[in-house]
Design an enzyme around this catalytic site. Structure first.
Site, short mmCIF file in Angstrom:
data_model
loop_
_atom_site.label_atom_id
_atom_site.label_comp_id
_atom_site.label_asym_id
_atom_site.label_seq_id
_atom_site.Cartn_x
_atom_site.Cartn_y
_atom_site.Cartn_z
NE ARG A 49 5.36 8.44 15.18
CZ ARG A 49 6.62 8.08 15.39
NH1 ARG A 49 7.53 8.97 15.71
NH2 ARG A 49 6.96 6.82 15.28
CG ASP A 51 4.04 9.56 6.53
OD1 ASP A 51 4.72 9.61 7.56
OD2 ASP A 51 3.89 8.53 5.84
CE1 TYR A 109 -3.77 6.56 8.05
CE2 TYR A 109 -3.63 4.42 9.15
CZ TYR A 109 -3.23 5.75 9.03
OH TYR A 109 -2.29 6.26 9.89
NE ARG A 196 2.01 8.16 0.84
CZ ARG A 196 3.03 9.00 1.08
NH1 ARG A 196 3.35 9.31 2.33
NH2 ARG A 196 3.73 9.49 0.08
#
Length: 264
Positions: A49, A51, A109, A196
């Protein structure tokens, strides 16, 4: 039958991946489009998932259906029912024991950070931004300390629901292309906000607030309150989910939207 899809999306206009009662999520849009093609209610399972505001070059989902359709219908047909900022790239049929999340062995990522004095205009919502010059070599040295198996409690969100904070980062590379700094992270899986939060800490180090070995201190603290604030979602892209080759799912490199980790 079980169908697996590879898709990409721009997360700017959505409340994240996971379905919401307001139907504002990417999952809501994809399930609606799939249901229209299947003529039955479709529910999907995702590899991971993302954000609100996070994008994907390569996301993977699977779903079960009683409806027989050519694979092209799960691509071009579904895309006809999707918003323009979501696109199915590939579809395949897999055995029933395949699972988009649990069969994955690695996630990747990419984070694109614009490092210049002025905020982005054309690339608004597509890149992160930091106005103070960043020292690349110091960030690279700090990044190396994160590679390997660690307790990443200092880098997980307070609301993270993972049973264990232990993760294994297999690759963390940082390069600069002009005024764009590109972070490439790969791990067996990531905690909520982990990427992040790592970017935020590396930026603190890059601007000179801390030395590279601050990362070691954070790993030892195992406490989120000691780390930097969570960095902007805008520059974050899910860029790959790797599976055992026996599943015959294409690699991220089969969709050449980027070259050497940099947007073309």
């Amino acid at each position: 039958m079980r169908i697996v899809l590879v898709l990409e999306y721009d997360g700017s206009n959505y409340c994240g991946w996971q379905s919401q009662s307001e139907s504002c999520a990417i999952q809501d849009a994809v399930e609606k489009a799939l249901s229209a093609i299947a003529k039955e209610d479709i529910r999907i399972v995702t590899a991971g998932r993302t954000d609100a505001g996070v994008h994907a070059f390569y996301q993977v989902v699977h779903f079960d259906t009683l409806t027989s359709r050519p694979l092209s219908a799960w691509v071009r047909g579904v895309n006809a029912f999707l918003p323009e900022d979501i696109s199915i790239l590939w579809a395949g049929e897999v055995p029933d024991d395949f699972h988009a999340r649990y069969s994955a062995v690695e996630r990747r990522y990419l984070y694109f950070l614009l490092n210049q004095s002025a905020r982005p205009g054309v690339h608004h919502n597509k890149v992160g931004w930091f106005h103070v010059p960043l020292e690349l070599e110091t960030m690279q040295a700090a990044g190396k300390l994160l590679v390997g198996e660690h307790d990443f409690s200092s880098f997980r969100a307070a609301e993270c629901q993972a049973k264990s904070p232990v993760r294994t980062i297999t690759h963390l590379n940082i390069v600069r292309q002009g005024n764009l700094v590109v972070f490439d992270l790969r791990a067996n899986s990531f905690l909520h906000h982990m990427v992040r939060n790592i970017i935020g800490c590396l930026v603190y180090i890059g601007k000179g607030k801390y030395s590279a070995d601050w990362i070691d201190e954070l790993l030892q603290h195992k406490n989120r309150t000691f780390a930097a604030p969570t960095f902007s979602a805008a520059g974050l892209y899910l860029a790959g989910v790797r599976y055992d080759p026996s599943w015959l799912i294409p690699e991220f490199s089969d969709f050449p939207i980027i070259s050497n980790g940099v947007l073309r």
